[in-house]
Design a protein around this motif. Structure first.
Motif, PDB file in Angstrom:
ATOM      1  N   VAL A 141       0.834  -1.204   0.000  1.00 18.01           N
ATOM      2  CA  VAL A 141       0.000   0.000   0.000  1.00 18.01           C
ATOM      3  C   VAL A 141       0.869   1.256   0.000  1.00 18.01           C
ATOM      4  CG1 VAL A 141      -1.832   1.221   1.244  1.00 18.01           C
ATOM      5  CG2 VAL A 141      -1.733  -1.276   1.307  1.00 18.01           C
ATOM      6  N   MET A 142       1.975   1.188   0.736  1.00 17.25           N
ATOM      7  CA  MET A 142       2.797   2.391   0.900  1.00 17.25           C
ATOM      8  C   MET A 142       3.706   2.664  -0.296  1.00 17.25           C
ATOM      9  SD  MET A 142       2.172   4.200   3.561  1.00 17.25           S
ATOM     10  CE  MET A 142       3.660   5.142   3.911  1.00 17.25           C
ATOM     11  N   THR A 143       3.678   1.798  -1.295  1.00 18.46           N
ATOM     12  CA  THR A 143       4.478   2.087  -2.487  1.00 18.46           C
ATOM     13  C   THR A 143       3.600   2.081  -3.733  1.00 18.46           C
ATOM     14  OG1 THR A 143       5.093  -0.229  -2.544  1.00 18.46           O
ATOM     15  CG2 THR A 143       6.712   1.298  -1.627  1.00 18.46           C
ATOM     16  N   ALA A 144       2.283   2.253  -3.523  1.00 21.99           N
ATOM     17  CA  ALA A 144       1.366   2.288  -4.666  1.00 21.99           C
ATOM     18  C   ALA A 144       1.319   3.707  -5.225  1.00 21.99           C
ATOM     19  CB  ALA A 144      -0.030   1.830  -4.224  1.00 21.99           C
ATOM     20  N   TRP A 145       2.327   4.045  -6.016  1.00 19.20           N
ATOM     21  CA  TRP A 145       2.385   5.394  -6.601  1.00 19.20           C
ATOM     22  C   TRP A 145       1.449   5.443  -7.790  1.00 19.20           C
ATOM     23  CZ3 TRP A 145       4.551   7.403  -2.769  1.00 19.20           C
ATOM     24  CH2 TRP A 145       5.604   6.771  -2.111  1.00 19.20           C
ATOM     25  N   ILE A 146       0.877   6.601  -8.005  1.00 19.53           N
ATOM     26  CA  ILE A 146      -0.029   6.703  -9.145  1.00 19.53           C
ATOM     27  C   ILE A 146       0.426   7.814 -10.084  1.00 19.53           C
ATOM     28  CG2 ILE A 146      -2.094   5.796  -8.002  1.00 19.53           C
ATOM     29  CD1 ILE A 146      -2.815   8.963  -7.994  1.00 19.53           C
ATOM     30  N   ALA A 147       0.044   7.651 -11.331  1.00 19.23           N
ATOM     31  CA  ALA A 147       0.357   8.675 -12.331  1.00 19.23           C
ATOM     32  C   ALA A 147      -0.461   9.928 -12.022  1.00 19.23           C
ATOM     33  CB  ALA A 147       0.008   8.158 -13.715  1.00 19.23           C
ATOM     34  N   PRO A 148      -0.009  11.095 -12.458  1.00 13.43           N
ATOM     35  CA  PRO A 148      -0.795  12.307 -12.231  1.00 13.43           C
ATOM     36  C   PRO A 148      -2.186  12.200 -12.857  1.00 13.43           C
ATOM     37  CG  PRO A 148       1.415  12.872 -12.962  1.00 13.43           C
ATOM     38  CD  PRO A 148       1.285  11.389 -13.087  1.00 13.43           C
ATOM     39  N   HIS A 149      -3.207  12.543 -12.078  1.00 13.30           N
ATOM     40  CA  HIS A 149      -4.589  12.598 -12.561  1.00 13.30           C
ATOM     41  C   HIS A 149      -5.154  13.954 -12.188  1.00 13.30           C
ATOM     42  CE1 HIS A 149      -4.005   8.266 -12.585  1.00 13.30           C
ATOM     43  NE2 HIS A 149      -5.152   8.103 -13.241  1.00 13.30           N
ATOM     44  N   PRO A 150      -4.731  15.022 -12.869  1.00 16.44           N
ATOM     45  CA  PRO A 150      -5.118  16.359 -12.406  1.00 16.44           C
ATOM     46  C   PRO A 150      -6.626  16.528 -12.319  1.00 16.44           C
ATOM     47  CG  PRO A 150      -3.622  16.479 -14.274  1.00 16.44           C
ATOM     48  CD  PRO A 150      -3.973  15.046 -14.104  1.00 16.44           C
ATOM     49  N   LEU A 151      -7.055  17.270 -11.299  1.00 11.92           N
ATOM     50  CA  LEU A 151      -8.476  17.593 -11.137  1.00 11.92           C
ATOM     51  C   LEU A 151      -9.008  18.196 -12.425  1.00 11.92           C
ATOM     52  CD1 LEU A 151      -8.827  19.331  -7.639  1.00 11.92           C
ATOM     53  CD2 LEU A 151      -9.928  17.217  -8.392  1.00 11.92           C
ATOM     54  N   PHE A 152     -10.261  17.955 -12.722  1.00 14.61           N
ATOM     55  CA  PHE A 152     -10.978  18.511 -13.887  1.00 14.61           C
ATOM     56  C   PHE A 152     -10.459  17.968 -15.211  1.00 14.61           C
ATOM     57  CE2 PHE A 152     -10.159  22.023 -10.778  1.00 14.61           C
ATOM     58  CZ  PHE A 152     -11.314  21.830 -10.034  1.00 14.61           C
ATOM     59  N   SER A 153      -9.459  17.048 -15.184  1.00 17.54           N
ATOM     60  CA  SER A 153      -9.031  16.446 -16.443  1.00 17.54           C
ATOM     61  C   SER A 153      -9.926  15.234 -16.696  1.00 17.54           C
ATOM     62  CB  SER A 153      -7.572  16.035 -16.374  1.00 17.54           C
ATOM     63  OG  SER A 153      -7.420  14.956 -15.461  1.00 17.54           O
ATOM     64  N   ASP A 154      -9.844  14.684 -17.929  1.00 14.89           N
ATOM     65  CA  ASP A 154     -10.752  13.606 -18.320  1.00 14.89           C
ATOM     66  C   ASP A 154     -10.618  12.370 -17.442  1.00 14.89           C
ATOM     67  OD1 ASP A 154     -11.710  15.192 -20.243  1.00 14.89           O
ATOM     68  OD2 ASP A 154     -10.464  14.357 -21.869  1.00 14.89           O
ATOM     69  N   HIS A 155      -9.356  12.008 -17.131  1.00 14.61           N
ATOM     70  CA  HIS A 155      -9.187  10.762 -16.386  1.00 14.61           C
ATOM     71  C   HIS A 155      -9.132  10.964 -14.873  1.00 14.61           C
ATOM     72  CE1 HIS A 155      -5.288  12.334 -17.564  1.00 14.61           C
ATOM     73  NE2 HIS A 155      -4.743  11.703 -16.547  1.00 14.61           N
ATOM     74  N   SER A 156      -9.441  12.184 -14.401  1.00 15.97           N
ATOM     75  CA  SER A 156      -9.502  12.407 -12.958  1.00 15.97           C
ATOM     76  C   SER A 156     -10.726  11.695 -12.384  1.00 15.97           C
ATOM     77  CB  SER A 156      -9.607  13.913 -12.692  1.00 15.97           C
ATOM     78  OG  SER A 156      -9.834  14.144 -11.324  1.00 15.97           O
TER      79      SER A 156
END
Lengths: 368, 483
Positions: A141-156
């Motif tokens: 759990v502590m190394t589950a890094w995620i790609a950027p998902h900026p707010l208001f973007s399509d994949h957010s």
């Protein structure tokens, strides 16, 4: 000490305007740009986790104070619990489930701070104790890094999806990404030279998200909830220096040592050792140097002591990143140096006026 | 001139603008003057007048007792209406023996004043020191050490430099600033007389840069005398501390437990220099001093030349009374001054200021826990670690605190001023110093008792032996018995 002695009659009858509360909230203010950027970058789940972590820190602080029979309001509003929660949240994977924040708060406040006697009494940085305990206990759990998902973007993720992520523990597929430090480490263990994996990190199509050089500098990259933007953290750090909350001694020595060690070993063998600049701009280097290692309570009080402390943190971070099992070593390095802070303090006391280093009166010298 | 850096220091709000532009005003004669026997460090003076006696201005009313002491003189003519215990200007509010004088309004000088010394540079140094002693001059910066004793330092030490302390680094106080602006010639003459008495070839007047007009006035007055130098000091508290001033100007660091005189340096305050000028040139004893009355609590802050013995009440009334309710009345500056128990206490020779400070100015609040920010360590001009000292003292580890330099603390107050947690650090140190002194006294008492008991035991044994010898004279044949 007798009662009479504590009735204030000694001077001075003037005081500067600084307070503990003002200090704490100035640090919070300095953290805000980097935090806001990352909350935007990682969206609603990170906002939920951030709120839960700080709320849990305040709640556990309040419970501790009630149990200890100490004044509640004055301590809760001194800003220290909020700052601890804030810093802890900034070091968590942004989409980690809610209980990570709550458990972290329990470790940070009652166990690492209040158990030692409250504000100012703890030997170790509470946020770092919590982070390391969580990392060791829940490595996945502590190394589950995620790609950027900026707010208001399509994949957010939407608010509902985010509630499911943070409170339901439902991590969607295809969102995780490797940090540069983690990628290089993994590749190296497979026998891929550092220089090669570094160029590959930007191009590896098997990764969901790969930042380019520009992204690495601005912070548009995977990482902990608050650590990705070196530029914004630097901005906050400079603000703290300008407000004289911190001095250059710790940040400069931490980053300087990391850079020098990285550069030297990279020159010796670039296939095994990452370059200095990579070390400085990766992981928690900036956050650690400006905001974690500079924690008043757990770092030395004299400027000379702070230089030694900073070099130690930089050196240990590099050693752990390079030779140990973990890709990032800032938290471990800070904790290790916390443990020697009392010794550093003891050996770096300033020379007393009119005395030699050993405490003997100076020899008499007359003007020529 | 080249200056040397001093460690640490702080930059408090100076508030000097409140009274800095107010020229020195002379206080009209108060209706009563209160002259305590102890206005100086050393033995109290012995009172020579009794109730009902009339005295003239400048008449000796209490003579010095012992080497380290100072006499006191009547600040005006009038009648002694009482010789009694009166609360002293000390936070304890304890009383001390005081001559209460009712002025007759004639302000008539005594005819027996010492003769003016026309050419002080032609008389032996001892004559000058004696004159300073006879005129009751003490260190007027607040330390109140008898000045004559310091002038005699030239006998046992080789003194090459006289420093005149015009730093006035305490906030609010402007009395030295005004003296330098208005009486620069007198200060310089007094300084030259003192340098001559000490055998010092060099005189440096140290003034903080926030007093440009004082620097200008002193510079003009000093042009005729090449032995005089002026040091424009950086504005930094506690620049006016004797040892730190010496370091900043001469580069010499006074060893712990030693005097600046051991390095060939003697420091006197500017007001003391002026008092010496008046004593030597006119035979005038120290009977007035300039006091800064300031603080937000005072309606019209002023610099007042007041007779010694004036009640604080009278000074405040002369300044239009209180503008706001003051939280505390302080004698001296806010950093090292002492709170006054009430307004009935008199101005004494060491009273540089009377401050009526509001709660907002003092900005005191309950202490928070120490967050180990290190500010106190970095600003301490003495190189102490106040955070650690306080921790030792809190656990009554006085020995540990002493090892960390407790007795090297000059109580300048910078650490308490800077502490974000408002921990009363100086108060801890003063408590510990007091406790150590008490322990020391106790220890000496014990040792004395032990010596007496041992001497007594030895005497008893000797007597017993003598008696035994007397009873059995034959027990030791051959006459080998000794008494």
């Amino acid at each position: 000490m007798s009662q009479a002695a504590t009735a204030t009659i000694s001077g001075p009858f003037a005081h500067n305007t600084n307070t503990v509360q003002r200090t704490m909230f100035t640090v919070v203010l300095a953290l805000s740009p980097a935090t806001l950027f990352n909350l935007y970058l990682f969206g609603w789940p990170s906002i939920f986790l951030f709120a839960v972590t700080i709320g849990a820190c305040l709640a556990t602080e309040a419970i501790s104070l009630l149990l200890a029979g100490r004044p509640l309001w004055r301590t809760l509003t001194d800003g220290s619990a909020i700052l601890t929660g804030w810093l802890l949240a900034m070091t968590l994977p942004p989409w980690a489930p809610w209980w990570i924040g709550v458990l972290g708060a329990v470790i940070a406040i009652p166990l690492s701070k209040q158990a030692f006697g409250g504000l100012g009494q703890n030997l170790f940085n509470p946020a770092m104790v919590a982070r390391v305990a969580l990392l060791v206990s829940f490595p996945v759990v502590m190394t589950a890094w995620i790609a950027p998902h900026p707010l208001f973007s399509d994949h957010s993720p939407s608010v509902q999806q985010s509630v499911a992520i943070t409170f339901g523990g439902e991590m969607p597929d295809g969102v995780t990404a490797a940090t540069a430090l983690g990628y290089v480490k993994t590749e190296l263990s497979r026998g891929v030279p550092v220089a090669e994996s570094l160029t590959e990190y930007g191009r590896d199509t098997t990764l969901t998200y790969t930042p380019d050089l520009m992204d690495l500098a601005t912070g548009y990259k995977p990482g902990s909830l608050g650590e990705t933007s070196a530029v914004l953290i630097l901005l906050g750090g400079l603000y703290l220096m300008r407000r004289r909350i911190i001095t250059w001694h710790i940040p400069v020595t931490v980053l300087g040592t990391l850079f020098v060690m990285g550069t030297i070993f990279n020159l010796v063998d670039s296939s095994r050792f990452a370059p200095g600049l990579f070390h400085v701009f990766s992981g928690a280097a900036f956050l650690g140097a400006f905001f974690i290692a500079t924690d008043y309570v757990t770092s030395p009080v004299s400027e000379k002591g702070q230089i030694i402390f900073g070099i130690g943190v930089g050196l240990l971070t590099w050693v752990i990143r390079t030779f140990a099992g973990y890709p990032e070593g800032m938290a471990f390095a800070v904790l290790l140096m916390n443990s020697v802070t009392p010794i550093i303090d003891q050996y770096t006391r300033p020379r007393l006026f009119g005395r030699t280093r050993k405490g003997e009166p100076l020899p008499i010298k007359v003007s020529p | 001139m080249k200056l040397f850096p001093i460690r640490g220091g702080i930059h408090p709000d100076y508030h000097k603008e409140l009274s800095g532009e107010c020229a020195i005003e002379t206080l009209p004669l108060p209706t009563r003057l209160y002259l305590p026997v102890q206005q100086h460090i050393g033995a109290p003076a012995e009172i020579l007048v009794s109730e009902g006696e009339t005295v003239k201005k400048g008449q000796l009313i209490a003579r010095r007792q012992g080497q380290i002491s100072a006499p006191h003189h009547a600040p005006t003519s009038g009648t002694v209406i009482a010789v009694t215990e009166v609360p002293a200007p000390h936070p304890s509010g304890l009383s001390q023996l005081t001559v209460v004088l009712e002025p007759d309004g004639h302000d008539e000088w005594v005819t027996t004043l010492p003769e003016p010394i026309a050419d002080p540079f032609a008389v032996p140094a001892e004559v000058l020191a004696e004159r300073v002693a006879d005129c009751g001059i003490v260190g007027m910066g607040g330390a109140t050490f008898p000045s004559a004793v310091k002038l005699q330092l030239g006998i046992r030490h080789r003194i090459d430099t006289l420093l005149i302390n015009g730093a006035e680094c305490e906030p609010y106080l402007t009395c030295d600033d005004r003296l330098m602006r208005e009486h620069a010639d007198e200060i310089i003459d007094g300084a030259r007389i003192m340098a001559y008495a000490l055998g010092a070839g060099r005189i440096v007047i140290g003034i903080e840069e926030n007093k440009p007009q004082a620097i200008a006035a002193i510079t003009v007055a000093a042009t005729a005398f090449p032995q005089l130098e002026i040091a424009a000091l950086p504005v930094k508290y506690p620049m006016g501390s004797e040892r730190h001033l010496t370091l900043a100007i001469t580069g010499l660091e006074t060893p712990a437990r030693k005097l600046t005189a051991d390095l060939g340096v003697v420091v006197h305050n500017v007001a003391t220099a002026r008092a010496v000028y008046q004593a030597v040139r006119f035979g005038r004893p120290l009977i007035t001093r300039v006091v800064t009355v300031s603080g937000e609590g005072i309606r019209t802050p002023k610099n007042i030349e007041a007779p010694i013995g004036t009640q604080v009440n009278d000074l405040i009334a002369f300044c239009g009374g209180f503008a706001q309710r003051p939280e505390r009345i302080i004698q001296g500056g806010p950093m090292m001054g002492t709170p006054l128990p009430n307004l009935d206490v008199p101005v004494v020779k060491g009273t540089s200021g009377i401050l009526a400070l509001t709660a907002a100015e003092i900005n005191d609040r309950p202490s928070d826990p120490c967050i180990r920010c290190g500010s106190c360590v970095n600003i301490c001009a003495c190189g102490l670690t106040p955070v650690e000292l306080a921790a030792r003292i809190r656990h009554d580890d006085l020995e540990g605190a002493t090892k960390l330099g407790l007795l090297d603390c000059v109580s300048c107050g910078s650490c308490s001023w800077v502490c974000p947690s408002h921990i009363p650090l100086v108060h801890y140190f003063n408590y510990a110093k007091g406790a150590l002194a008490a322990q020391d006294r106790e220890q000496r008492k014990l040792e004395r008792t032990k010596t007496l008991v041992e001497a007594n035991t030895a005497r008893q044994e000797r007597l017993a032996a003598q008696r035994a010898a007397a009873r059995k004279p034959k027990a030791a044949p051959g006459g080998e018995v000794s008494a």
